[in-house]
Design a protein around this motif. Structure first.
Motif, PDB file in Angstrom:
ATOM      1  N   LYS A   1       0.825  -1.212   0.000  1.00 32.58           N
ATOM      2  CA  LYS A   1       0.000   0.000   0.000  1.00 32.58           C
ATOM      3  C   LYS A   1       0.859   1.262   0.000  1.00 32.58           C
ATOM      4  O   LYS A   1       0.474   2.278  -0.587  1.00 32.58           O
ATOM      5  N   GLU A   2       1.997   1.201   0.656  1.00 30.14           N
ATOM      6  CA  GLU A   2       2.850   2.378   0.764  1.00 30.14           C
ATOM      7  C   GLU A   2       3.723   2.581  -0.466  1.00 30.14           C
ATOM      8  O   GLU A   2       4.302   3.649  -0.651  1.00 30.14           O
TER       9      GLU A   2
ATOM     10  N   LYS B   1      -9.429   2.234  -1.218  1.00 27.16           N
ATOM     11  CA  LYS B   1      -9.753   3.175  -0.153  1.00 27.16           C
ATOM     12  C   LYS B   1      -8.589   3.407   0.812  1.00 27.16           C
ATOM     13  O   LYS B   1      -8.564   4.422   1.516  1.00 27.16           O
ATOM     14  N   GLU B   2      -7.628   2.486   0.817  1.00 27.36           N
ATOM     15  CA  GLU B   2      -6.517   2.585   1.775  1.00 27.36           C
ATOM     16  C   GLU B   2      -5.238   3.118   1.149  1.00 27.36           C
ATOM     17  O   GLU B   2      -4.248   3.312   1.849  1.00 27.36           O
ATOM     18  N   ILE B   3      -5.240   3.338  -0.151  1.00 27.76           N
ATOM     19  CA  ILE B   3      -4.034   3.793  -0.844  1.00 27.76           C
ATOM     20  C   ILE B   3      -4.058   5.315  -0.982  1.00 27.76           C
ATOM     21  O   ILE B   3      -5.064   5.893  -1.392  1.00 27.76           O
ATOM     22  N   ASP B   4      -2.946   5.935  -0.648  1.00 34.70           N
ATOM     23  CA  ASP B   4      -2.832   7.392  -0.736  1.00 34.70           C
ATOM     24  C   ASP B   4      -2.515   7.784  -2.175  1.00 34.70           C
ATOM     25  O   ASP B   4      -1.424   7.507  -2.681  1.00 34.70           O
ATOM     26  N   LEU B   5      -3.463   8.428  -2.826  1.00 30.97           N
ATOM     27  CA  LEU B   5      -3.281   8.863  -4.214  1.00 30.97           C
ATOM     28  C   LEU B   5      -2.781  10.298  -4.305  1.00 30.97           C
ATOM     29  O   LEU B   5      -2.721  10.859  -5.409  1.00 30.97           O
ATOM     30  N   THR B   6      -2.420  10.883  -3.172  1.00 30.93           N
ATOM     31  CA  THR B   6      -1.960  12.280  -3.157  1.00 30.93           C
ATOM     32  C   THR B   6      -0.810  12.539  -4.124  1.00 30.93           C
ATOM     33  O   THR B   6      -0.806  13.570  -4.813  1.00 30.93           O
TER      34      THR B   6
ATOM     35  N   ARG C   1      -2.130  13.348  -7.516  1.00 34.29           N
ATOM     36  CA  ARG C   1      -2.880  14.606  -7.595  1.00 34.29           C
ATOM     37  C   ARG C   1      -1.957  15.818  -7.516  1.00 34.29           C
ATOM     38  O   ARG C   1      -2.184  16.819  -8.190  1.00 34.29           O
TER      39      ARG C   1
END
Length: 292
Positions: free
Chosen positions: A221-222, A259-264, A267
């Protein structure tokens, strides 16, 4: 190397307390003396005052005495004084029946890896430095240049005061140095992602392969977004098999853990690569949704 050169190396090993080097030199003679080279080695050992090697030669001469004294050419190389010394040693053996060979004992431990690790940690006599993310990183031109001709040119032109190095983070560069200095292949997934492009640009092929394999097996995930970005780097166009493999592993992982993955990161950067990744992800997620 000639026998004399190996003996000189042995002397240097003893002077600088390099016990394993000295052992390797002396053991080389112990293992490789034969009727073709014993005369040359014995002369060199006598000339350079190498008693251990000389004793190996005399032991061999006694064990093969008949063949030894039959070599006219060898005896000519040896000279009368050394020949008499060998004959005396043989007669002593005949009289006493005792023949003892000098023992080198157990080989000293191989400390090469530990020494290279210490070289990396302490950086003694470093002659090159880079500035990465505001931090000074010291290294040795010889280590870098030995691994890459491009590094060789870079080190040649860098001023004594050091210079900036772009295109890689501090963690990524230090991971690379650990690998180049002492073969540390424990590279974390995110530095491995950076190093794919950096290693390719600097012709570090073994490091490139290592990082590609690390990425293949490190999707989490990270790390999944950074790993996915590797697949969209322009230089990956020649690695379509790896690109397809990364996509086949990262896209399903993103879908399962969306839902748990940071897509920042996607963006905030919003460059062409990020847009392509986002577009492909949306298409994939739509396809999954339709099939589900």
């Amino acid at each position: 190397m000639t026998p004399e050169a190996i003996m000189e190396l042995n002397k240097a090993g003893k002077i600088f307390n390099l016990r394993r080097l000295s052992y390797i030199c002396e053991d080389y003679f112990q293992q490789n003396i034969n009727l073709k080279n014993v005369f040359e080695i014995l002369v060199a050992a006598h000339k350079l005052n190498e008693p251990t090697v000389k004793s190996f030669c005399k032991f061999f001469a006694i064990e093969h005495f008949n063949e030894f004294v039959m070599s006219i050419e060898g005896l000519h190389v040896l000279g009368i004084d050394l020949f008499q010394e060998c004959v005396t040693a043989y007669l002593t053996f005949q009289a006493t029946g005792s023949l003892s060979k000098v023992s080198l004992g157990e080989p000293p431990a191989d400390t090469l890896l530990v020494d290279l690790q210490r070289l990396f940690k302490m950086m003694p006599y470093s002659d090159c430095k880079f500035f990465i993310e505001g931090e000074e990183v010291q290294c040795h031109k010889g280590i870098l240049g030995a691994n890459s001709d491009k590094f060789k040119m870079l080190c040649k032109d860098i001023p004594a005061s050091g210079g900036p190095l772009n295109g890689i983070s501090l963690d990524g560069f230090k991971s690379m140095l650990k690998y180049l200095y002492y073969g540390d292949d424990n590279i974390e997934p995110l530095p491995a992602c950076e190093l794919v492009a950096f290693a390719r640009a600097n012709d570090l092929r073994e490091l490139l392969t290592l990082c590609e394999n690390k990425i293949r097996n490190s999707i989490a995930k990270e790390t999944v977004i950074e790993i996915l970005e590797v697949a969209y780097q322009p230089e990956m166009a020649q690695k379509q098999d790896l690109v397809e493999e990364l996509k086949s592993k990262t896209f399903p992982f993103v879908a399962e853990n969306f839902k748990e993955i940071d897509l920042t990161p996607l963006r905030t950067r919003m460059n062409q690569k990020s847009v392509m990744i986002a577009a492909d992800l949306i298409l994939y997620l739509q396809d999954v949704h339709r099939k589900g």
